[in-house]
Design a protein around this motif. Structure first.
Motif, PDB file in Angstrom:
ATOM      1  N   ASN A 261       1.077  -1.028  -0.410  1.00 53.92           N
ATOM      2  CA  ASN A 261       0.400  -0.088  -0.046  1.00 53.92           C
ATOM      3  C   ASN A 261       1.310   1.409   0.045  1.00 53.92           C
ATOM      4  O   ASN A 261       1.323   1.491   0.743  1.00 53.92           O
ATOM      5  CB  ASN A 261      -0.939   0.237   0.985  1.00 53.92           C
ATOM      6  CG  ASN A 261      -1.898   0.879   0.777  1.00 53.92           C
ATOM      7  OD1 ASN A 261      -1.799   2.158   1.054  1.00 53.92           O
ATOM      8  ND2 ASN A 261      -2.737   0.842   1.672  1.00 53.92           N
ATOM      9  N   LYS A 262       0.952   1.996  -1.032  1.00 49.75           N
ATOM     10  CA  LYS A 262       1.561   3.166  -1.408  1.00 49.75           C
ATOM     11  C   LYS A 262       1.908   4.259  -0.026  1.00 49.75           C
ATOM     12  O   LYS A 262       2.325   4.884   0.270  1.00 49.75           O
ATOM     13  CB  LYS A 262       1.671   3.953  -2.726  1.00 49.75           C
ATOM     14  CG  LYS A 262       2.255   3.437  -4.137  1.00 49.75           C
ATOM     15  CD  LYS A 262       2.332   2.770  -5.274  1.00 49.75           C
ATOM     16  CE  LYS A 262       2.787   2.585  -5.937  1.00 49.75           C
ATOM     17  NZ  LYS A 262       2.646   2.655  -7.484  1.00 49.75           N
ATOM     18  N   ASP A 263      -0.022   4.401   0.470  1.00 46.18           N
ATOM     19  CA  ASP A 263      -0.317   5.448   0.904  1.00 46.18           C
ATOM     20  C   ASP A 263       0.549   4.869   2.045  1.00 46.18           C
ATOM     21  O   ASP A 263       0.551   5.929   2.875  1.00 46.18           O
ATOM     22  CB  ASP A 263      -1.188   5.333   1.255  1.00 46.18           C
ATOM     23  CG  ASP A 263      -2.508   5.923  -0.436  1.00 46.18           C
ATOM     24  OD1 ASP A 263      -1.572   6.799  -0.575  1.00 46.18           O
ATOM     25  OD2 ASP A 263      -3.061   5.689  -0.636  1.00 46.18           O
ATOM     26  N   THR A 264       0.332   3.801   2.808  1.00 43.80           N
ATOM     27  CA  THR A 264       0.654   3.313   4.496  1.00 43.80           C
ATOM     28  C   THR A 264       1.991   2.761   4.609  1.00 43.80           C
ATOM     29  O   THR A 264       2.997   3.210   5.354  1.00 43.80           O
ATOM     30  CB  THR A 264      -0.579   2.435   4.802  1.00 43.80           C
ATOM     31  OG1 THR A 264      -0.836   1.170   4.543  1.00 43.80           O
ATOM     32  CG2 THR A 264      -1.630   3.183   4.906  1.00 43.80           C
ATOM     33  N   GLY A 265       2.539   2.385   3.222  1.00 46.90           N
ATOM     34  CA  GLY A 265       3.743   2.073   3.054  1.00 46.90           C
ATOM     35  C   GLY A 265       3.811   0.399   3.949  1.00 46.90           C
ATOM     36  O   GLY A 265       5.219  -0.628   4.464  1.00 46.90           O
ATOM     37  N   LYS A 266       2.796  -0.616   3.959  1.00 44.76           N
ATOM     38  CA  LYS A 266       2.411  -1.365   4.447  1.00 44.76           C
ATOM     39  C   LYS A 266       2.102  -2.440   3.562  1.00 44.76           C
ATOM     40  O   LYS A 266       0.915  -1.804   3.058  1.00 44.76           O
ATOM     41  CB  LYS A 266       2.027  -1.789   5.769  1.00 44.76           C
ATOM     42  CG  LYS A 266       1.898  -0.350   7.008  1.00 44.76           C
ATOM     43  CD  LYS A 266       1.414  -0.595   7.746  1.00 44.76           C
ATOM     44  CE  LYS A 266       1.871   0.146   9.490  1.00 44.76           C
ATOM     45  NZ  LYS A 266       0.656   0.818  10.412  1.00 44.76           N
ATOM     46  N   VAL A 267       2.113  -4.140   3.825  1.00 46.61           N
ATOM     47  CA  VAL A 267       1.433  -5.048   3.576  1.00 46.61           C
ATOM     48  C   VAL A 267       0.366  -5.314   3.251  1.00 46.61           C
ATOM     49  O   VAL A 267      -0.824  -5.047   4.406  1.00 46.61           O
ATOM     50  CB  VAL A 267       2.081  -6.312   3.422  1.00 46.61           C
ATOM     51  CG1 VAL A 267       1.696  -7.133   2.809  1.00 46.61           C
ATOM     52  CG2 VAL A 267       3.706  -6.452   3.383  1.00 46.61           C
ATOM     53  N   ASP A 268      -0.564  -4.575   2.221  1.00 51.04           N
ATOM     54  CA  ASP A 268      -2.020  -4.783   1.858  1.00 51.04           C
ATOM     55  C   ASP A 268      -2.813  -6.223   1.693  1.00 51.04           C
ATOM     56  O   ASP A 268      -1.975  -6.050   0.728  1.00 51.04           O
ATOM     57  CB  ASP A 268      -2.705  -2.986   1.664  1.00 51.04           C
ATOM     58  CG  ASP A 268      -3.694  -3.136   2.527  1.00 51.04           C
ATOM     59  OD1 ASP A 268      -4.673  -4.137   2.942  1.00 51.04           O
ATOM     60  OD2 ASP A 268      -4.066  -1.466   2.142  1.00 51.04           O
ATOM     61  N   LEU A 269      -3.746  -6.430   1.617  1.00 48.70           N
ATOM     62  CA  LEU A 269      -4.623  -7.115   1.289  1.00 48.70           C
ATOM     63  C   LEU A 269      -5.797  -6.707  -0.061  1.00 48.70           C
ATOM     64  O   LEU A 269      -6.690  -5.771   0.567  1.00 48.70           O
ATOM     65  CB  LEU A 269      -5.709  -8.284   1.948  1.00 48.70           C
ATOM     66  CG  LEU A 269      -5.989  -9.783   0.813  1.00 48.70           C
ATOM     67  CD1 LEU A 269      -4.780 -10.755   0.335  1.00 48.70           C
ATOM     68  CD2 LEU A 269      -7.154 -10.173   1.993  1.00 48.70           C
ATOM     69  N   GLY A 270      -5.603  -7.245  -1.356  1.00 50.77           N
ATOM     70  CA  GLY A 270      -6.637  -6.409  -2.060  1.00 50.77           C
ATOM     71  C   GLY A 270      -7.332  -7.439  -2.586  1.00 50.77           C
ATOM     72  O   GLY A 270      -6.979  -8.707  -3.502  1.00 50.77           O
ATOM     73  N   GLU A 271      -8.650  -7.090  -3.213  1.00 51.00           N
ATOM     74  CA  GLU A 271      -9.274  -7.771  -4.316  1.00 51.00           C
ATOM     75  C   GLU A 271      -8.544  -8.154  -5.183  1.00 51.00           C
ATOM     76  O   GLU A 271      -8.442  -6.793  -5.915  1.00 51.00           O
ATOM     77  CB  GLU A 271     -10.803  -7.646  -3.817  1.00 51.00           C
ATOM     78  CG  GLU A 271     -11.019  -8.767  -4.724  1.00 51.00           C
ATOM     79  CD  GLU A 271     -12.958  -9.167  -4.888  1.00 51.00           C
ATOM     80  OE1 GLU A 271     -14.005  -9.648  -6.023  1.00 51.00           O
ATOM     81  OE2 GLU A 271     -13.395  -8.032  -3.831  1.00 51.00           O
ATOM     82  N   ILE A 272      -8.450  -9.342  -5.937  1.00 44.58           N
ATOM     83  CA  ILE A 272      -8.229  -9.120  -7.566  1.00 44.58           C
ATOM     84  C   ILE A 272      -9.840  -8.639  -8.541  1.00 44.58           C
ATOM     85  O   ILE A 272     -10.781  -9.937  -8.484  1.00 44.58           O
ATOM     86  CB  ILE A 272      -7.247 -10.071  -8.295  1.00 44.58           C
ATOM     87  CG1 ILE A 272      -6.416 -10.408  -7.606  1.00 44.58           C
ATOM     88  CG2 ILE A 272      -7.305 -10.394  -9.565  1.00 44.58           C
ATOM     89  CD1 ILE A 272      -5.898 -12.011  -7.679  1.00 44.58           C
ATOM     90  N   PRO A 273     -10.298  -7.965  -9.131  1.00 46.21           N
ATOM     91  CA  PRO A 273     -11.493  -8.697 -10.164  1.00 46.21           C
ATOM     92  C   PRO A 273     -11.760  -9.209 -11.017  1.00 46.21           C
ATOM     93  O   PRO A 273     -10.612  -9.015 -11.707  1.00 46.21           O
ATOM     94  CB  PRO A 273     -11.871  -7.077 -10.751  1.00 46.21           C
ATOM     95  CG  PRO A 273     -10.440  -6.008  -9.950  1.00 46.21           C
ATOM     96  CD  PRO A 273      -9.468  -6.691  -9.628  1.00 46.21           C
ATOM     97  N   ALA A 274     -12.498  -9.585 -10.839  1.00 47.18           N
ATOM     98  CA  ALA A 274     -13.384 -10.669 -12.119  1.00 47.18           C
ATOM     99  C   ALA A 274     -13.170 -10.543 -13.392  1.00 47.18           C
ATOM    100  O   ALA A 274     -12.918  -9.194 -13.513  1.00 47.18           O
ATOM    101  CB  ALA A 274     -14.569 -11.368 -11.508  1.00 47.18           C
ATOM    102  N   LYS A 275     -12.397 -11.671 -14.211  1.00 48.30           N
ATOM    103  CA  LYS A 275     -12.685 -10.803 -15.530  1.00 48.30           C
ATOM    104  C   LYS A 275     -13.159 -11.017 -16.071  1.00 48.30           C
ATOM    105  O   LYS A 275     -14.379 -11.725 -16.515  1.00 48.30           O
ATOM    106  CB  LYS A 275     -11.676 -11.783 -16.310  1.00 48.30           C
ATOM    107  CG  LYS A 275     -10.271 -11.627 -15.787  1.00 48.30           C
ATOM    108  CD  LYS A 275      -8.890 -12.953 -16.440  1.00 48.30           C
ATOM    109  CE  LYS A 275      -7.549 -12.457 -16.090  1.00 48.30           C
ATOM    110  NZ  LYS A 275      -6.771 -14.050 -17.005  1.00 48.30           N
ATOM    111  N   LYS A 276     -14.020 -10.141 -16.792  1.00 47.22           N
ATOM    112  CA  LYS A 276     -15.260  -9.996 -17.649  1.00 47.22           C
ATOM    113  C   LYS A 276     -14.936 -10.296 -19.384  1.00 47.22           C
ATOM    114  O   LYS A 276     -13.875 -10.926 -19.691  1.00 47.22           O
ATOM    115  CB  LYS A 276     -16.023  -8.638 -18.231  1.00 47.22           C
ATOM    116  CG  LYS A 276     -15.476  -7.231 -16.416  1.00 47.22           C
ATOM    117  CD  LYS A 276     -16.079  -5.694 -17.209  1.00 47.22           C
ATOM    118  CE  LYS A 276     -16.570  -4.920 -15.399  1.00 47.22           C
ATOM    119  NZ  LYS A 276     -17.169  -3.737 -16.206  1.00 47.22           N
TER     120      LYS A 276
END
Length: 276
Positions: A261-276
């Motif tokens: 996470n560039k804003d916090t400088g920490k490891v973050d978990l994000g969702e990968i959008p489903a392919k359309k």
């Protein structure tokens, strides 16, 4: 709560799936054995039964930690699992791995002998004060840590503790952490999701179905883990030696990624959008 996991680890750069079993660290027990002077008045209170430990299915190895404390000054905050969860499980199994940094600082005046049994009959003999053959024994210690011997493998483990000095009042902290290899169970697959590590280094993280009982996993850089759990809800958190991150609620059937996470400088978990 018992959970069944199915995981497939594969390289993000390979077109063919590289199937490999993933290892899980799980805290099995943190127990406190309180010793009192063995007098006629206090004879029943001075007796301690062996601790029964149920190990997870697929357990490959188990780690122990023991420390002796004064009854009024017991360390209940530091846990063995908390220290081990950020270490690659494969590293823990290497010959000559140094467990000494994981030792606790004891303050009790009496040493103890610790006995490990895989046989219930032997544990009962120990409890009755008879000779019993343990799978492993620590003859006398105030603080000990290490990997249990291969002869101590099994579904159940019994830990017996004897105080060396009968005149001292002490509390013995006993901890067992199990390392299990997760086997595929296609029956319990109602909660699938995947996690991909996009970082340049490995990530230690924990998964839980109830936000109370956590299991630690280790995901190398540029690898992907696919889960199928026998749960109705799943939570995840990223681990460090000092603390854990916020808890993430995981949705069934979705794909996630570890990233910086560039804003916090920490490891973050994000969702990968489903392919359309």
């Amino acid at each position: 709560m018992k959970k069944i996991f199915i995981l497939t680890v594969m390289s993000t750069f390979l077109t063919a799936i590289d199937v490999a079993a993933q290892k899980m660290l799980q805290e099995v027990i943190v127990d406190y054995v309180v010793f009192r002077p063995d007098t006629k008045v206090n004879k029943l209170l001075a007796k301690n039964k062996p601790i029964k430990v149920s190990l997870p299915k697929g357990t490959q190895a188990a780690f122990y930690r023991v420390a002796v404390y004064q009854n009024e000054n017991v360390n209940t905050s530091d846990t063995f699992y908390k220290s081990l969860r950020v270490t690659n499980p494969d590293t823990l199994l290497k010959d000559g791995f140094d467990f000494r940094p994981y030792l606790l600082e004891p303050n009790g005046e009496a040493g103890v002998a610790v006995y490990f049994f895989t046989d219930k009959t032997a544990a009962n003999q120990f409890d009755a004060g008879k000779d019993a053959t343990p799978c492993q024994k620590i003859d006398g210690t105030k603080s000990a840590v290490g990997l249990l011997s291969a002869s101590c493998q099994g579904d159940e483990l019994y830990v017996g503790v004897r105080k060396k000095d009968k005149s001292k009042w002490v509390t013995v902290k006993v901890e067992i952490v199990a390392l299990a290899e997760l086997a595929e169970d296609p029956i319990n697959d109602r909660y699938p999701f995947s996690i991909q590590n996009e970082l340049s280094g490995e990530v230690s993280y924990e998964v839980s179905g109830d936000r109370t009982n956590w299991q630690a996993f280790f995901l190398p850089s540029k690898k992907k883990a696919e889960f199928k759990l026998a749960d109705t809800q799943v939570y995840l958190r990223v681990s460090t030696i000092d603390k854990v991150s916020e808890e993430y609620k995981i949705d069934s059937g979705k794909n996630y990624r570890f990233h910086l996470n560039k804003d916090t400088g920490k490891v973050d978990l994000g969702e990968i959008p489903a392919k359309k």
